[in-house]
Design a protein around this motif. Structure first.
Motif, PDB file in Angstrom:
ATOM      1  N   GLU A 151       7.066   6.050   9.230  1.00  0.00           N
ATOM      2  CA  GLU A 151       6.645   6.806   8.054  1.00  0.00           C
ATOM      3  C   GLU A 151       6.666   5.908   6.816  1.00  0.00           C
ATOM      4  N   GLY A 152       5.701   6.108   5.929  1.00  0.00           N
ATOM      5  CA  GLY A 152       5.678   5.362   4.686  1.00  0.00           C
ATOM      6  C   GLY A 152       6.758   5.862   3.744  1.00  0.00           C
ATOM      7  N   SER A 153       7.448   4.937   3.083  1.00  0.00           N
ATOM      8  CA  SER A 153       8.497   5.352   2.146  1.00  0.00           C
ATOM      9  C   SER A 153       8.215   4.919   0.712  1.00  0.00           C
ATOM     10  N   GLY A 154       7.265   4.008   0.502  1.00  0.00           N
ATOM     11  CA  GLY A 154       6.935   3.571  -0.840  1.00  0.00           C
ATOM     12  C   GLY A 154       5.801   2.566  -0.817  1.00  0.00           C
ATOM     13  N   PHE A 155       5.317   2.245  -2.002  1.00  0.00           N
ATOM     14  CA  PHE A 155       4.236   1.268  -2.102  1.00  0.00           C
ATOM     15  C   PHE A 155       4.254   0.609  -3.476  1.00  0.00           C
ATOM     16  N   VAL A 156       3.597  -0.518  -3.552  1.00  0.00           N
ATOM     17  CA  VAL A 156       3.304  -1.180  -4.813  1.00  0.00           C
ATOM     18  C   VAL A 156       1.836  -1.593  -4.752  1.00  0.00           C
ATOM     19  N   GLN A 157       1.137  -1.432  -5.863  1.00  0.00           N
ATOM     20  CA  GLN A 157      -0.268  -1.811  -5.926  1.00  0.00           C
ATOM     21  C   GLN A 157      -0.484  -2.758  -7.112  1.00  0.00           C
ATOM     22  N   LEU A 158      -1.151  -3.852  -6.832  1.00  0.00           N
ATOM     23  CA  LEU A 158      -1.416  -4.899  -7.820  1.00  0.00           C
ATOM     24  C   LEU A 158      -2.912  -5.001  -8.073  1.00  0.00           C
ATOM     25  N   PHE A 159      -3.261  -5.219  -9.334  1.00  0.00           N
ATOM     26  CA  PHE A 159      -4.650  -5.457  -9.718  1.00  0.00           C
ATOM     27  C   PHE A 159      -4.715  -6.799 -10.432  1.00  0.00           C
ATOM     28  N   PRO A 160      -5.757  -7.604 -10.166  1.00  0.00           N
ATOM     29  CA  PRO A 160      -5.858  -8.899 -10.839  1.00  0.00           C
ATOM     30  C   PRO A 160      -6.509  -8.789 -12.209  1.00  0.00           C
ATOM     31  N   VAL A 161      -5.992  -9.563 -13.137  1.00  0.00           N
ATOM     32  CA  VAL A 161      -6.625  -9.822 -14.434  1.00  0.00           C
ATOM     33  C   VAL A 161      -6.511 -11.328 -14.633  1.00  0.00           C
ATOM     34  N   PHE A 162      -7.135 -11.831 -15.685  1.00  0.00           N
ATOM     35  CA  PHE A 162      -7.117 -13.266 -15.882  1.00  0.00           C
ATOM     36  C   PHE A 162      -6.679 -13.597 -17.293  1.00  0.00           C
ATOM     37  N   LEU A 163      -5.894 -14.655 -17.405  1.00  0.00           N
ATOM     38  CA  LEU A 163      -5.441 -15.167 -18.690  1.00  0.00           C
ATOM     39  C   LEU A 163      -6.400 -16.285 -19.087  1.00  0.00           C
ATOM     40  N   SER A 164      -7.229 -16.032 -20.057  1.00  0.00           N
ATOM     41  CA  SER A 164      -8.228 -17.020 -20.461  1.00  0.00           C
ATOM     42  C   SER A 164      -7.577 -18.308 -20.950  1.00  0.00           C
ATOM     43  N   GLY A 165      -6.541 -18.190 -21.743  1.00  0.00           N
ATOM     44  CA  GLY A 165      -5.885 -19.375 -22.289  1.00  0.00           C
ATOM     45  C   GLY A 165      -5.335 -20.281 -21.201  1.00  0.00           C
ATOM     46  N   GLN A 166      -4.700 -19.693 -20.207  1.00  0.00           N
ATOM     47  CA  GLN A 166      -4.123 -20.485 -19.116  1.00  0.00           C
ATOM     48  C   GLN A 166      -5.112 -20.723 -17.984  1.00  0.00           C
ATOM     49  N   MET A 167      -6.240 -19.997 -18.016  1.00  0.00           N
ATOM     50  CA  MET A 167      -7.248 -20.065 -16.956  1.00  0.00           C
ATOM     51  C   MET A 167      -6.616 -19.805 -15.595  1.00  0.00           C
ATOM     52  N   ARG A 168      -5.790 -18.735 -15.555  1.00  0.00           N
ATOM     53  CA  ARG A 168      -5.104 -18.357 -14.321  1.00  0.00           C
ATOM     54  C   ARG A 168      -5.110 -16.850 -14.169  1.00  0.00           C
ATOM     55  N   ARG A 169      -4.916 -16.436 -12.942  1.00  0.00           N
ATOM     56  CA  ARG A 169      -4.799 -15.017 -12.626  1.00  0.00           C
ATOM     57  C   ARG A 169      -3.417 -14.518 -13.010  1.00  0.00           C
ATOM     58  N   LEU A 170      -3.361 -13.271 -13.418  1.00  0.00           N
ATOM     59  CA  LEU A 170      -2.117 -12.547 -13.658  1.00  0.00           C
ATOM     60  C   LEU A 170      -2.250 -11.242 -12.898  1.00  0.00           C
ATOM     61  N   TRP A 171      -1.233 -10.866 -12.160  1.00  0.00           N
ATOM     62  CA  TRP A 171      -1.277  -9.614 -11.410  1.00  0.00           C
ATOM     63  C   TRP A 171      -0.653  -8.494 -12.237  1.00  0.00           C
ATOM     64  N   VAL A 172      -1.358  -7.392 -12.349  1.00  0.00           N
ATOM     65  CA  VAL A 172      -0.832  -6.198 -12.999  1.00  0.00           C
ATOM     66  C   VAL A 172      -0.153  -5.369 -11.912  1.00  0.00           C
ATOM     67  N   LEU A 173       1.158  -5.236 -12.028  1.00  0.00           N
ATOM     68  CA  LEU A 173       1.894  -4.358 -11.125  1.00  0.00           C
ATOM     69  C   LEU A 173       1.668  -2.955 -11.686  1.00  0.00           C
ATOM     70  N   ASN A 174       0.597  -2.352 -11.217  1.00  0.00           N
ATOM     71  CA  ASN A 174       0.103  -1.120 -11.815  1.00  0.00           C
ATOM     72  C   ASN A 174       0.819   0.116 -11.291  1.00  0.00           C
ATOM     73  N   ASP A 175       1.126   0.110 -10.003  1.00  0.00           N
ATOM     74  CA  ASP A 175       1.686   1.297  -9.368  1.00  0.00           C
ATOM     75  C   ASP A 175       2.863   0.906  -8.487  1.00  0.00           C
ATOM     76  N   LEU A 176       3.979   1.565  -8.683  1.00  0.00           N
ATOM     77  CA  LEU A 176       5.165   1.383  -7.844  1.00  0.00           C
ATOM     78  C   LEU A 176       5.759   2.761  -7.626  1.00  0.00           C
ATOM     79  N   TYR A 177       5.946   3.123  -6.357  1.00  0.00           N
ATOM     80  CA  TYR A 177       6.482   4.452  -6.067  1.00  0.00           C
ATOM     81  C   TYR A 177       7.301   4.395  -4.784  1.00  0.00           C
ATOM     82  N   VAL A 178       8.428   5.080  -4.811  1.00  0.00           N
ATOM     83  CA  VAL A 178       9.260   5.288  -3.630  1.00  0.00           C
ATOM     84  C   VAL A 178       9.554   6.774  -3.557  1.00  0.00           C
ATOM     85  N   LYS A 179       9.329   7.361  -2.392  1.00  0.00           N
ATOM     86  CA  LYS A 179       9.557   8.804  -2.274  1.00  0.00           C
ATOM     87  C   LYS A 179      11.032   9.118  -2.507  1.00  0.00           C
TER      88      LYS A 179
END
Length: 156
Positions: A66-94
């Motif tokens: 059974e699932g007990s929790g999840f985390v979902q990440l979305f990518p965005v980019f930092l123009s100054g560093q020219m690198r990806r940054l992950w947005v930890l958008n969703d975190l849930y544990v039942k």
């Protein structure tokens, strides 16, 4: 115990069945934030993100499958560093799986993913009144931003 120190396994969904397992958790997360329950729409949203590779999802699965929790990440980019940054958008544990290290393990898996993808790091936001989440984030080394104000303009 799992490799991250608790009794669940953390997986990245590889089948539609995994997305189906995550959908009720995502629906509960949405309800927590004041949205109307809709498990089928939650499934469709997660599935669309998964198919289009628009997000990265990690799912905590208990020994019984059974699932007990999840985390979902979305990518965005930092123009100054020219690198990806992950947005930890969703975190849930039942609720019945809380206080067992699941949220911390999911956060650490997200951090591992950020390292694996050579990104600049992770960013997140939470409700001003969500003090339990704030305590968890700060204990994991997240620092409250003091340099920028964030503004939103929602169109609907």
């Amino acid at each position: 115990m799992g490799s991250l120190g608790f009794a669940s396994n953390i997986i990245a969904p590889t089948t539609d069945a995994h997305i189906r397992l995550a959908a009720p958790l995502f629906d509960q997360y949405r309800v927590f934030y004041g949205q109307t329950s809709d498990i089928e729409a939650s499934y469709r949203f997660l599935r669309e993100r998964w198919i289009a590779r628009e997000s990265v999802l990690f799912l905590a699965i208990e020994e019984g499958g059974e699932g007990s929790g999840f985390v979902q990440l979305f990518p965005v980019f930092l123009s100054g560093q020219m690198r990806r940054l992950w947005v930890l958008n969703d975190l849930y544990v039942k609720p019945d799986a809380r206080r067992k290290g699941t949220a911390r393990a999911l956060m650490r898996r997200a951090e591992q993913h950020a390292l694996e993808t050579a990104s600049a790091g992770l960013t997140l936001s939470t409700g001003i009144d969500n003090v339990n989440a704030q305590a968890l984030y700060e204990s994991e080394g997240y620092v409250r931003d003091s340099l920028f104000f964030y503004y939103n303009r929602f169109l609907r």
